[in-house]
Motif scaffolding. Structure first.
Motif, mmCIF file in Angstrom:
data_model
loop_
_atom_site.group_PDB
_atom_site.id
_atom_site.type_symbol
_atom_site.label_atom_id
_atom_site.label_comp_id
_atom_site.label_asym_id
_atom_site.label_seq_id
_atom_site.Cartn_x
_atom_site.Cartn_y
_atom_site.Cartn_z
ATOM 1 N N TYR A 1 -18.968 32.211 78.962
ATOM 2 C CA TYR A 1 -17.882 31.727 78.094
ATOM 3 C C TYR A 1 -17.562 30.288 78.365
ATOM 4 N N ILE A 2 -17.703 29.921 79.718
ATOM 5 C CA ILE A 2 -17.337 28.547 80.070
ATOM 6 C C ILE A 2 -18.430 27.583 79.613
ATOM 7 N N PHE A 3 -19.722 27.967 79.848
ATOM 8 C CA PHE A 3 -20.803 26.989 79.608
ATOM 9 C C PHE A 3 -21.572 27.231 78.319
ATOM 10 N N ALA B 1 -11.810 34.906 66.446
ATOM 11 C CA ALA B 1 -11.174 34.542 67.706
ATOM 12 C C ALA B 1 -10.391 35.714 68.266
ATOM 13 N N ALA B 2 -9.712 36.457 67.336
ATOM 14 C CA ALA B 2 -8.934 37.612 67.783
ATOM 15 C C ALA B 2 -9.837 38.632 68.457
ATOM 16 N N GLN C 1 -18.613 36.409 70.490
ATOM 17 C CA GLN C 1 -18.563 35.045 71.008
ATOM 18 C C GLN C 1 -19.521 34.158 70.228
ATOM 19 N N GLN C 2 -20.742 34.707 70.019
ATOM 20 C CA GLN C 2 -21.731 33.926 69.246
ATOM 21 C C GLN C 2 -21.222 33.666 67.827
ATOM 22 N N ALA C 3 -20.680 34.729 67.287
ATOM 23 C CA ALA C 3 -20.192 34.606 65.894
ATOM 24 C C ALA C 3 -19.113 33.540 65.823
ATOM 25 N N LEU C 4 -18.177 33.587 66.810
ATOM 26 C CA LEU C 4 -17.091 32.614 66.808
ATOM 27 C C LEU C 4 -17.645 31.206 66.921
ATOM 28 N N SER D 1 -10.351 28.535 68.253
ATOM 29 C CA SER D 1 -11.715 28.930 68.582
ATOM 30 C C SER D 1 -11.968 28.764 70.082
ATOM 31 N N SER D 2 -11.167 27.925 70.733
ATOM 32 C CA SER D 2 -11.321 27.829 72.176
ATOM 33 C C SER D 2 -10.322 28.740 72.884
#
Lengths: 330, 1083
Positions: B162-164, B123-124, B208-211, B59-60
């Protein structure tokens, strides 16, 4: 004179290579999202032999017409190269038969993952009315007439001929169907000469387009689920296919197993190890060429149109994934 | 005694098994299983953590190869399977609450795996978005320099997001995209790129939110908590188990201590019992030694345990060998050679042996060898040397008495039996037990007088011996003779103590005497001649019957051979056969002709037997014979009567049949032809009637003589019956032979006969049938000749006629018709028609007559005149009659239901039906079956029914009448019966035959006859029916005579049942009073 020196140099180089190659295997693998196929597990070979004979045994079908090998032809890349397979009495199946090669590495079996392993998988075709249309009691009754077979089972299994043991023998054989020693695997293990420039270029494109996100691991796929139409609307896939979605067909994917709405159109990502040998493609076998398959995948999974020269390059790369197995290339 | 011993063993045994099981309870619940379970839980915890780590990496976006997570998933799933597998170590092994916890944890793991799969997929997608963004910026940069900076900025914002994971950054990205879209909305080239960018960036944000959400959800799954609950529960369970184990250990200790105590107690008890056992042994030793009898005791293994001093003396040669511990078999081996004889004193069974041992030194021991309860054996020896000697003496005497061939009975002074010997038992039939104590009178029959007995007793009381003969009665009632000697028995003091009767059975002797006497009487008195010769056939003796039959007295034949009786009727072979039989079987019997003294020859039935002695040598021959002259004569007479006609002496019909069969057989064997002539005299009846039977008989005799004269000897002539004769020509060479003979026979009978001084002329008609042309068996040959004879008669007198093809056709036709008739009933080819009978007074249809019709599928309608006689001949009239009766009744019932309730139906019954068994019972059955009213049923019978006038016929009619039916006489006037004769029968109606009606009223004879019949029947109260009325003249005439009922074509022909209601309606219609009109209407 110069020629002789060159000849000599060549000899030295060859000899030094001889010593150098074994050293190669000691090197660390290249760090890539794809890993080489593991060596075939050292499984009891007698069971595998028994499994192979059962794999080809038509008595597993109701009218003694069909064996596992009918749809998973080992010489044809472990498939039948049909959109959907033919069952007993000419019945048409509903899904494309996936290859049996490397299937032991799949995290689940069937397109919708309804079997957790190969033993469970064997139940599917046996009972399916459009495949073998039989059942274990009937099969055991038929096999019980075969004295040598009963003796083989008695030798290998304490409880002799049972449905569990038939499944186990077949699964054992299937687990031995690994196509290692592909050019790509050799390259992964450090043999820089194993891949051509074009193949390497294809691999780069395969990664840069993002195919690699799903098709990774030793089996280049087969270890996750993905939505058909991740980026694009899946309806347009079915529209371009020409046949509407049928809830009785596997079009709904994993939803057919879990009944969860979010699992609609979720399919197991297939392995690309033998993709060049196992046309047609997709769960419905609706796409007959690899070019078209790659084009549709890019459109629906990645939201991109991909130029033809890139498609061809990727196909060249996919060729390097094909490994060796005595049954595949005799 | 038993139960305490049992408890001594049982209680410790139970305790020990309890201890052992307790030990296993503690032992088994420990170690092994626990280790397995602990390992499983440990592995699960480890794998669970591993899965968490892999998912975190994925996930990361740290991990893009999913093989490790797949591996982890597979392993954790396998362990989970073990957790809830009923056959493994956990599930269902502890308690239901714990099982629930296991299931909960298993389902948590399953949830986790499912969630992990979703994280993998998400993630993919995110990874691909991030991968694509630089490329799209690159693409944009290539076509549009201006916007690329802006896009780059958006990309930077996105990566920052993505980072924060900041919502602010996400909003900024969205805003910047919107701005970009607005700025470039006009340029179509750029618009595509911007739109694509927008699509991917928005998609990426969403992914991204979903992940993040999926990972969050994954982390929310309370696997650690559930696991720790499970683990805690298991630890608690373990703690409890250990605690329980401690309890068991304490219990184990307690029980072990108790067992040790018990053991000590047992030891003590053992010591005490050992002491008392020793005391008992000494006492036993003392007792045994004091015995006079020799005694030895062996234990279970057969070793000597105990013996006494007398035992040593018994077998003195044993000396040192005899000591405790010696084996019984060894001892026996040493004793046996010295034993002269062993007498089994009691019935031998395996265990107890009571013997008499006689040693070679003359000693004699009573030996008892008895098994002990333990399985050993006790020997006891009693010295009986002296008493045995005495006993043997006594036994000898006793045996003499027992085996005596004469009966011996001993009584006391009062005459009560004290002893009888076996011979006496056998002779009298009474057993010893039955007669002991009773008086010898029970043996006596009532042959002797009391006086005899008194004399006997007087002699006995006087001390004398008495001798005499008794006729006694055996127990089974037979009588036997005994000669007896009775004497008194005295004791030492010369006092009479007993009487002894010695008797001998003399019955056999007496019986032999009687038999001899009886045989002599038979010999003397029998009517059969008896002749006895010696072995050389010389006559020794003959009886009076012999003399009577042959005329020879004994004196004349003694010493001669029976040859003097010989006639010359038999051949020498006959006598040779007789002697062969006599030599082989010792006997011969047969018919033989012999000669009397007066030289007359006569038949006799002779039986000769050879009497042989014990060595099988012939001693005598006995010949017994009877004179069978009379019997022979009678046999001949009987044969004559059976086969020959008494009047003419010709073969009769019986013999003819036999001869005819022989003829056919011969002809068939020898392939030649034969002929049969059937001769019937013309005008014989007239002679018989006018001149009387005696003359008729004489005529027949003369006819027979003439006919016999005209034929060859080999041919046969027989009287067939009455004035019919049959001639068989055995062989003929041509048909002319038969015709010529016939003509000759006719001619000879044309000559006048002289009878009572008058010349009588008769003649003859002859029918000829030939073998094999016409028929191949005797019966048909006769039948065919008979048929031909009738044809000859039709052609005029004094004619002969061959059976020919036309007649054959007739026969065949008849046969076929008969066949068809049989089938007709099965095929339902019969149908009933009904002809109305009208009452002249009111014009109503009073009844109908049922008439059977046969429509054959090929022949068409067959006339009843053809098939009814045939049905009568073949007996088919019976089923046909029943069919008619039943169907007529059914029809009547059907009409009744249609409203024709007053209509009667007449049914014809022929006399043949009566003979075939049709009677009131059969009629009643059908009436009941169909449910008709019998009062409306008319049974029509013909006059011939009464011709015999027998009582049976009257009874038969009366029974029918009693059913309630009406009886009518059909075809009245054609027979012989007179009206007054009919009074005897219960008749209701007369039907005048159509023959009388047809010529009315013109024929005066018929008219007066009909008038008379009507008048008389009225006077007798009979109703009259006129049949065959066809015109008005007849009708008017009959009406004038007050004839009651009319039947005929004038009103209606017979019609099928379904048409009848219409016909009746038409006939009774007042508007159609005119019968002719009705008739026309129906036609």
């Amino acid at each position: 004179m110069v020629n002789r020196v060159v000849e000599r140099l060549r000899l030295y180089l060859f000899v030094s290579l001889l010593f150098w190659v074994p050293e190669l295997s000691a090197f660390d693998l290249r760090h890539e999202p794809i890993s080489p196929l593991p060596a075939a597990p050292t499984l009891p070979s007698q069971k595998a032999e028994l499994g192979e004979s059962l794999f080809h045994d038509v008595r597993l079908s109701q009218d003694n017409s069909i064996s596992c090998a009918s749809c998973h032809n080992l010489a044809k890349g472990g498939t039948d190269n049909q959109s959907v397979s033919h069952g007993v009495n000419g019945a048409l199946g509903s899904a494309n038969a996936p290859t049996v090669y490397n299937s032991a590495l799949n995290f689940m079996q069937f397109w919708d993952g309804r079997a957790l392993n190969l033993r469970e998988q064997a139940n599917g075709p046996v009972h399916n009315p459009v495949e073998m249309n039989s059942n274990w009691p009937e099969i055991i009754q038929k096999l019980s007439q075969d004295r040598p077979l009963i003796e083989s089972f008695a030798r290998l299994y304490p409880d002799g001929l049972t449905a569990d043991n038939i499944r186990d023998a077949i699964a054992t054989f299937e687990a031995s169907l690994l196509t290692g020693y592909s050019p790509f695997d050799r390259w992964l293990k450090g043999d820089a000469q194993a891949l051509s420039k074009q193949q390497l270029q294809g691999y780069r494109l395969f990664k840069s387009y993002g195919c690699i996100s799903c098709h990774q691991g030793a089996n280049v796929g087969g270890n996750m689920f993905a939505y058909l139409g991740t980026v694009n609307n899946v309806q347009s896939y079915f529209q371009q296919r020409g046949t509407p979605i049928n809830i009785n067909t596997p079009d709904y994917g994993r939803y057919n197993v879990t009944g969860e709405l979010e699992d609609k159109y979720l399919f197991k990502v297939p392995s690309l190890r033998l993709a060049v040998k196992t046309a047609p493609y997709f769960h419905d076998g609706s796409v007959s060429t690899l070019q078209e398959a790659i084009r549709l995948m890019a459109r629906y999974q990645l939201g991109r149109e991909i130029p033809d020269n890139h498609t061809e390059a990727i196909i060249i790369f996919l060729n390097s994934l094909v490994g060796e197995h005595p049954r595949l290339t005799p | 005694m038993k139960s305490p011993r049992l408890s001594v063993f049982l209680v410790p045994l139970l305790a020990i098994s309890f201890v052992i099981s307790l030990f296993f309870v503690i032992y088994d619940s420990d170690l092994h299983l626990n280790k397995q379970r602990a390992n499983l839980l440990l592995d699960l915890q480890k794998l669970d953590g591993g899965l968490d780590r892999e998912i975190l990496l994925i996930s990361s976006l740290q991990q893009q190869n999913y093989d490790p997570v797949t591996q982890a998933t597979a392993e954790i799933r396998a362990l989970k399977g073990q957790l809830i597998d009923r056959h493994a170590s956990f599930y269902g092994q502890l308690n239901p609450a714990f099982d629930l916890k296991l299931s909960a944890y298993a389902s948590i793991i399953e949830d986790k795996i499912t969630q992990a799969e979703r994280v993998k997929t998400a993630a993919a997608i995110v990874r691909n978005g991030l991968n694509y963004l630089p490329q799209i910026i690159d693409d944009l940069h290539r076509i549009d320099h201006h916007n690329s900076d802006q896009v780059l900025m958006i990309a930077n914002q996105l990566y920052r997001h993505y980072i924060f994971h900041s919502t602010l950054d996400a909003d900024d990205v969205s805003q910047a995209i919107e701005q970009l879209k607005a700025d470039n909305s006009t340029n179509p080239d750029q618009h595509f790129f911007i739109r694509n960018l927008n699509l991917h960036i928005q998609g990426n944000l969403k992914a991204q939110q979903a992940l993040s959400q999926l990972h969050e959800d994954y982390l929310q799954i309370p696997s650690a908590k559930t696991f720790s609950q499970l683990h805690q529960a298991y630890r608690f369970h373990r703690a409890q188990e250990i605690k329980q184990g401690e309890h068991y250990s304490t219990l184990l200790l307690a029980i072990c201590s108790l067992l040790l105590l018990w053991l000590g107690f047992l030891f003590r008890k053992l010591a005490i019992s050992h002491q008392s056992a020793e005391k008992a042994r000494l006492r036993l030793r003392d007792g045994v030694d004091s015995l006079n009898e020799a005694f030895a005791l062996f234990d279970q293994a057969g070793n000597l345990v105990l013996f006494n001093e007398p035992f040593k003396h018994c077998y003195p040669w044993l000396k040192v060998d005899l000591k405790v511990g010696i084996n019984r078999q060894l001892l026996l081996n040493k004793i046996e050679p010295h034993i002269a004889q062993t007498i089994h004193a009691s019935p031998d069974n395996d265990n107890h042996r009571h013997n008499l041992q006689i040693l070679s030194n003359g000693h004699c021991y009573l030996s008892n060898e008895t098994p002990t309860a333990e399985g050993g054996e006790v020997w006891v020896r009693i010295d009986v040397t002296h008493s045995r000697h005495n006993q043997l003496e006594l036994r000898k005497l006793s045996r003499a008495l027992e085996q005596s061939p004469v009966s011996v009975v001993i009584t006391d002074l009062n005459g009560n039996i004290e002893y009888i010997n076996p011979r006496a038992e056998e002779t009298s039939g009474y057993t010893k037990a039955e007669v002991i104590g009773s008086n010898p009178r029970i043996f006596l029959s009532d042959y002797h007088s009391d006086n005899d007995y008194q004399q006997m007793w007087q002699a006995l009381h006087a001390g004398q011996e008495w001798q005499g003969i008794f006729r006694n009665k055996h127990k089974n009632g037979t009588l036997y003779w005994e000669s007896a000697t009775i004497s008194s028995l005295r004791n030492d003091a010369n006092e009479i103590t007993h009487y002894v009767a010695v008797k001998d059975d003399i019955s056999a002797k007496k019986q032999a005497e009687d038999e001899l006497r009886m045989n002599a009487a038979v010999f003397e008195t029998t009517r059969e001649g008896i002749l006895i010769t010696d072995a050389k056939s010389r006559i020794i003796s003959v009886n009076p019957a012999f003399t009577q039959i042959t005329g020879y007295p004994l004196e004349e034949v003694r010493g001669k051979t029976p040859n003097l009786l010989r006639s010359d009727q038999q051949t020498d072979e006959f006598y040779a056969d007789m002697w062969t039989s006599l030599n082989q079987h010792s006997q011969w019997s047969g018919e033989i002709w012999n000669k009397r003294k007066d030289q007359s020859v006569y038949p006799q039935w002779l039986s000769v037997s050879a009497i042989k002695n014990a060595q099988g040598k012939v001693q005598q021959y006995v010949a017994v014979f009877s004179d069978i002259t009379q019997r022979k004569q009678q046999e001949h007479k009987i044969r004559q009567q059976a086969n020959f006609d008494a009047l003419t002496g010709l073969p009769n019909r019986t013999m003819l049949k036999g001869e005819l069969q022989n003829t056919v057989l011969n002809a068939s064997n020898n392939q030649h032809c034969s002929a049969l002539l059937f001769v019937d005299l013309d005008r014989f009846k007239a002679v018989n009637d006018t001149m009387g039977h005696a003359v008729g008989d004489t005529l027949l005799q003369q006819v027979a003589k003439r006919l016999r004269h005209e034929i060859r000897d080999q041919d046969v002539i027989a009287r067939f019956g009455g004035d019919e004769f049959v001639v068989i020509l055995q062989t003929i060479h041509s048909t002319e032979h038969a015709s010529a003979t016939s003509q000759r026979l006719i001619d000879c009978l044309r000559e006048p006969f002289d009878l009572q001084e008058r010349e009588i002329y008769i003649g003859a008609s002859i029918g000829i049938s030939l073998y094999p042309e016409d028929s191949t068996n005797a019966d048909t040959m006769l039948r065919h000749a008979d048929m031909a004879m009738y044809k000859a008669k039709e052609r005029g007198r004094n004619q002969y006629q061959f059976f020919n093809a036309e007649m054959r056709d007739q026969v065949r036709n008849r046969t076929e018709l008969e066949q068809a008739l049989r089938l007709a009933l099965q095929n339902n080819e019969f149908e009933l028609y009904y002809q109305p009978i009208i009452n002249t007074r009111n014009g109503k249809v009073e009844s109908v007559e049922s008439l059977v019709r046969w429509s054959h599928p090929e022949r068409g309608i067959v006339s009843p005149a053809d098939f009814i006689p045939m049905a009568e001949e073949t007996g088919l009239i019976q089923p046909l009659g029943l069919w008619v009766f039943e169907h007529a009744c059914q029809q009547m019932q059907a009409w009744c239901e249609l409203g024709l309730t007053e209509l009667s139906v007449a049914i014809n019954i022929s006399s043949s039906q009566r003979h075939l068994g049709f009677n009131a019972a059969a009629a009643q059955a059908l009436i009941t079956k169909t449910g008709v009213n019998p009062n409306k049923l008319i049974i029509e019978i013909t006059e011939s029914m009464f011709l015999d006038g027998s009582e049976e016929a009257i009874t038969w009619l009366n029974e029918l009448k009693s059913l309630g039916v009406m009886l009518a006489i059909d075809d009245f006037g054609t027979g012989y019966s007179s009206l007054s004769y009919l009074k005897r029968f219960p008749i209701d109606k007369l039907k005048i035959d159509r023959a009388f009606v047809s010529d009315l009223p013109d024929d005066e004879d018929d008219a007066s006859l009909v008038k008379a019949i009507i008048a008389m029947s009225h006077s007798m109260g009979l109703t009259l029916v006129a049949e065959g009325v066809e015109n008005y003249e007849q009708l008017d005439y009959l009406k004038g005579l007050e004839c009651d009922l009319i039947q005929g074509y004038l009103y209606s022909k017979p019609v099928p049942a379904d048409q009848l209601p219409d016909v009746i309606r038409a006939l009774e219609d007042p508007a159609r009073k005119d019968a002719a009109e009705a008739y026309n209407f129906i036609i």
